[in-house]
Scaffold this motif. Structure first.
Motif, PDB file in Angstrom:
ATOM      1  N   SER A   1       0.783  -1.136  -0.160  1.00  0.00           N
ATOM      2  CA  SER A   1       0.199  -0.066  -0.182  1.00  0.00           C
ATOM      3  C   SER A   1       0.781   1.209  -0.172  1.00  0.00           C
ATOM      4  O   SER A   1       0.262   2.386   0.358  1.00  0.00           O
TER       5      SER A   1
ATOM      6  N   ALA B   1      -5.343   3.854   1.560  1.00  0.00           N
ATOM      7  CA  ALA B   1      -6.763   3.896   1.727  1.00  0.00           C
ATOM      8  C   ALA B   1      -7.150   4.631   2.998  1.00  0.00           C
ATOM      9  O   ALA B   1      -8.213   5.505   3.392  1.00  0.00           O
TER      10      ALA B   1
ATOM     11  N   ARG C   1      -7.361   8.293   2.608  1.00  0.00           N
ATOM     12  CA  ARG C   1      -8.268   8.695   1.928  1.00  0.00           C
ATOM     13  C   ARG C   1      -9.441   8.705   3.096  1.00  0.00           C
ATOM     14  O   ARG C   1     -10.496   9.947   3.115  1.00  0.00           O
TER      15      ARG C   1
ATOM     16  N   ASN D   1      -4.036  -1.065   4.852  1.00  0.00           N
ATOM     17  CA  ASN D   1      -3.747  -0.165   3.601  1.00  0.00           C
ATOM     18  C   ASN D   1      -3.752   1.249   3.764  1.00  0.00           C
ATOM     19  O   ASN D   1      -4.466   1.765   4.167  1.00  0.00           O
TER      20      ASN D   1
ATOM     21  N   GLY E   1      -8.079   6.158  -6.555  1.00  0.00           N
ATOM     22  CA  GLY E   1      -7.173   5.185  -6.574  1.00  0.00           C
ATOM     23  C   GLY E   1      -5.894   5.283  -7.315  1.00  0.00           C
ATOM     24  O   GLY E   1      -5.781   6.393  -8.013  1.00  0.00           O
TER      25      GLY E   1
ATOM     26  N   TRP F   1       3.177   5.241  -8.263  1.00  0.00           N
ATOM     27  CA  TRP F   1       1.535   4.772  -8.288  1.00  0.00           C
ATOM     28  C   TRP F   1       1.326   4.994  -9.759  1.00  0.00           C
ATOM     29  O   TRP F   1       1.339   5.857 -10.670  1.00  0.00           O
TER      30      TRP F   1
ATOM     31  N   THR G   1      -5.143   1.695  -4.702  1.00  0.00           N
ATOM     32  CA  THR G   1      -4.816   1.484  -3.531  1.00  0.00           C
ATOM     33  C   THR G   1      -3.494   0.427  -3.297  1.00  0.00           C
ATOM     34  O   THR G   1      -3.207  -0.005  -2.225  1.00  0.00           O
ATOM     35  N   ARG G   2      -2.866   0.320  -4.522  1.00  0.00           N
ATOM     36  CA  ARG G   2      -1.901  -0.686  -4.423  1.00  0.00           C
ATOM     37  C   ARG G   2      -0.660   0.106  -5.206  1.00  0.00           C
ATOM     38  O   ARG G   2      -0.845   0.533  -6.238  1.00  0.00           O
TER      39      ARG G   2
END
Length: 445
Positions: free
Chosen positions: A115, A329, A332, A326, A404, A383, A406-407
């Motif tokens: 993450s 996340a 957010r 994560n 996003g 990202w 998120t990974r």
């Protein structure tokens, strides 16, 4: 000295003093450090193409209980408030040992890395059946993350009016002795350190005043930071008023638990006076929005803290109360909760990203991390914004939190690649997952 050039990113988010963002930006890594940030950089070393990507400093996690990844979604604790949740889980945790600690830490650290997290703290406050702090330190070395474990403790069991069962508490003299041991063995005060150790009695309702006070004295003698839970929910405030005759902020100040070498987890129920105290004393806060929602604790006054000058970072908290780890996340969620409490203009995506990077580094006392500037450690997240999550977005930096992904695509810690093309490269993750699930089934039996 080997070099890595991250080239042609749609945006490089530096988090420098000017909060500069560089379109078509490059980042040059040399010897584990950011050597240059700009456009049109060159190298004779490795080149990583970042077109279609946003490059940020690695995210920083300021509060976790890694061992809890073995107790996610436990039925008896799914719908409980904090104190009831703890009473459900303490008997399960009392069956842990070194293997459970290490594997759960590997799982939690892997989840964080995927993450976008490059630096994480951990609050380990129980040591059943021979478990030790180094069980988690060894896991962090395997994964390759920068680590700030804290030697936590509980000393007041049920028979003495505390919450934890007597089987999970320790003698206070032994606690202090082991605190000194782990600092001497593992703490590295140098710039670029991969491991720093803090001292962290669990909470005001699980240790004595004496242990809180003596831990603070020891930490300052050893030059390490202090961490605990504070003002997490209404029960926490009621306990402090009933047992100590004061609010948590006053309790902390009286015992030496304020200052720029202290950070407290949660702080959901700080009042105006306590926020002012934390701002004046430079005391840090680990904001854990998902956990606060999951346990019904409330919305921490992050907007008021930030406006007053309190240092705030993000924490995923334990995976028994989140139940995820994560960190992007979490950023957010932090943004959304402040908007729920204060309006749509209460927190921007960029401010939430700042809290998740530079803010966390400041809380953990890491002036060498948290931004992409020459001389800072090469802890970097890349990202990929070309996927379905961000399709149609106009602002790639804001889209990272508003949409996003998120990974993370690629992750570097101290210039070493930990995640490549969305996959962890330092350990066999499938083996860890299999072992983790096997241990969880054993605990259910």
């Amino acid at each position: 000295m080997s070099e890595i050039l991250i080239r042609n990113a749609d945006a490089v988010v530096t988090m420098d003093a000017a909060r500069a963002e560089i379109a078509r930006g490059d980042v040059l890594i040399r010897g584990g450090v950011v050597a240059e940030v700009g456009q049109g950089l060159t190298t004779s070393g490795e080149v990583i193409e970042a077109r279609g990507c946003v490059v940020t400093p690695g995210l920083v996690n300021t509060h976790h209980h890694l061992y809890q990844t073995l107790t996610r979604a436990v039925p008896g604790g799914q719908d409980a408030l904090l104190f009831g949740w703890l009473k459900t889980l303490y008997p399960i945790w009392s069956r842990f040992g070194p293997e459970e600690m290490r594997i759960s830490a590997l799982t939690g650290l892997a989840e964080l890395a995927l993450s976008g997290c490059t630096l994480t703290s951990d609050h380990l406050y129980l040591y059943p059946n021979g478990a030790r702090l180094e069980d988690t330190i060894d896991a962090a070395r395997e994964i390759g993350l920068r680590f700030h474990p804290t030697r936590g403790a509980m000393s007041i069991g049920e028979s003495a009016g505390g919450l934890p069962p007597d089987s999970l508490v320790e003698d206070e003299a032994a606690i202090l002795k082991d605190m000194e041991r782990v600092v001497d063995a593992f703490h590295d005060p140098a710039e670029g350190a991969m491991v720093r150790v803090g001292l962290a009695p669990c909470s005001p309702f699980s240790v004595s005043r004496d242990l809180m006070r003596e831990a603070a004295v020891l930490a300052r003698d050893q030059g390490v930071m202090l961490h605990t839970h504070l003002a997490e929910n209404d029960e926490d405030i009621a306990y402090s008023l009933a047992q100590f005759g004061c609010r948590p902020g006053q309790y902390a100040e009286d015992l030496g638990w304020t200052g720029d070498d202290v950070w407290h987890a949660h702080c959901v129920k700080l009042d105006v006076g306590e926020i002012d105290l934390f701002a004046r004393s430079r005391t840090g806060v680990a904001h854990c929005p998902c956990s606060n929602c999951r346990l019904g604790s409330g919305i921490a006054p992050v907007r008021a803290m930030r406006d007053a000058g309190v240092r705030v970072g993000l924490g995923v908290d334990g995976s028994a109360s989140n139940d995820a780890g994560n960190l992007v996340a979490e950023a957010r969620q932090a943004m959304l909760l402040q908007r729920v409490a204060r309006g749509a203009d209460a927190m921007s995506a960029r401010e939430a990203l700042e809290i998740a990077t530079l803010g966390g580094a400041q809380v953990l006392g890491r002036s060498d991390c948290g931004s992409l500037e020459p001389g800072k450690r090469a802890d970097i997240a890349i990202w990929d914004m070309t996927g379905i999550e961000a399709a149609g977005s106009w602002d790639p930096v804001a889209a990272l939190l508003l949409c996003g992904p998120t990974r993370v695509r690629d992750l570097f810690v101290e210039g070493r690649q930990v995640v490549s093309d969305g996959h962890l490269v330092t350990i066999d993750l499938s083996c860890v997952i299999e072992t983790q699930n096997c241990l969880a089934r054993r605990l259910m039996a």
